[in-house]
Scaffold this motif. Structure first.
Motif: not given
Length: 368
Positions: A118-122, A124-128, A133-134, A152-161
């Motif tokens: 989800g963040l990768r597509f953000k 590069i400007g994808k509106w969806w 991400w959800h 960094e991805d692991r920490k992000y997912a633990v916190k935000n997912f």
């Protein structure tokens, strides 16, 4: 007892030619040393390349394969026949399907993330992007184990997912070598590249490689051609910059010091020959696979901060020069600095990035 794993790869990855394909193909090859692995994939894959595990042509070529509920029943039958203990899902896109199969069997679900999609597509400007991400968050929350490409991805997912930290680990992109190339290998590679591309012995070989159907790589090439090469020329730094990768044409570069090679059969030869690997990528997620490969073949490297995500300079023995962004003067000075480094990549690097170590850790993690 050895785990019995069914891996879901619903796209072409064999033979492996680009970073993402290699990431799955080589992971499977080495992972199958420690688990009993079957891979279900599309019919267009050349499954003879799956030397150490069974690859089954399972899904159709139609895009509807991602939403076809009949595959739930087929996967359920396959897992029961194989007596599978785990489902390994590459990327989250067939996550709904893997979740239903998990509910129908006793198998544990492993989600192998290659990016925060989800963040990768953000970036590069994808509106969806937020819809994805959800969905991605939901699939990871349903998994019994989660593999991430870097810390960094692991920490992000633990916190935000909202994931359980103990169910998450880093299974990074790897390389097939566990030591630097010998001096004779490097000399042979340099002689080949100098001769093939008409590069003078006095000129440093700089290298950038990637897939050029991907906008961040195209932006990096434009920076190299329009800003970096002219500035290095003004600084009287003798060099040629080789650009390797698929989906390239010669019209993408105009500076005389930039050489478009296109796709090369043996990119490892170019990594061995390179004096400096340049990585001016600023957008996109995941780990920059070519940076890992270049360092593994003992090339010096200069990278943006984003481009170096997942590669700790502390385990590179000074061979990775990281600059904040693609400010031309700073990046050019980083290239010149990197060209003067005369040390080897240390054993600590291979302990993190050699496929054998990565997959052994992954197998132990799901079986503990």
């Amino acid at each position: 007892m050895m785990a019995v794993v069914v891996s879901i790869v619903p796209y072409k990855f064999l033979p492996p030619k680009i970073g993402g394909q290699k990431g799955i193909a080589f992971f499977n090859n080495y992972f199958s040393r420690y688990v009993q692995l079957t891979c279900v994939t599309i019919k267009r894959n050349e499954n003879d390349y799956a030397k150490t595990y069974e690859a089954i042509p399972f899904f159709s070529e139609s895009r509807l394969r991602y939403i076809n509920p009949l595959y739930v029943l087929k996967l359920n039958r396959l897992l029961k026949r194989k007596k599978a203990t785990h489902i390994l899902l590459e990327h989250p896109y067939m996550g709904w399907m893997a979740f239903l199969v998990k509910r129908l069997t006793s198998a544990k679900l492993i989600v192998h993330s290659h990016n925060m999609e989800g963040l990768r597509f953000k970036t590069i400007g994808k509106w969806w992007w937020k819809v994805l991400w959800h969905y991605e968050r939901t699939i990871h929350r349903q998994a019994d184990y989660n593999f991430f490409i870097h810390e960094e991805d692991r920490k992000y997912a633990v916190k935000n997912f909202g994931l359980n930290n103990e169910k998450c680990m880093v299974a990074t992109y790897g390389i097939e070598v566990n030591a630097p190339p010998t001096e004779s290998e490097v000399k042979l590679a340099k002689d080949y590249v100098h001769k093939t591309h008409g590069i003078a012995q006095s000129e440093k070989i700089l290298l950038f490689a990637g897939s050029f159907n991907y906008k961040p790589n195209c932006d990096a090439l434009e920076f190299i051609d329009k800003k970096l090469a002219p500035l290095l020329q003004l600084k009287n730094f003798p060099h040629k910059i080789l650009i390797c990768g698929p989906w390239l044409n010669t019209g993408l570069a105009t500076h005389p010091n930039v050489i478009i090679t296109g796709f090369v059969d043996d990119i490892n030869l170019y990594f061995k020959a390179a004096d400096v690997f340049v990585n001016p990528v600023e957008d996109g997620g995941g780990i920059k696979t070519k940076l890992v490969e270049a360092l593994g073949y003992n090339a010096n490297a200069v990278s943006t901060l984003n481009g170096a995500t997942g590669v700790d300079p502390a385990i590179c023995n000074g061979k990775l020069v990281v600059v904040k962004d693609t400010e031309p003067e700073t990046f050019a000075n980083g290239v010149i600095e990197a060209s003067r480094i005369e040390v080897n990549i240390p054993p600590e690097f291979y302990q993190q990035f050699y496929w054998g170590y990565i997959t052994k850790k992954a197998a132990e993690f799901i079986q503990e």
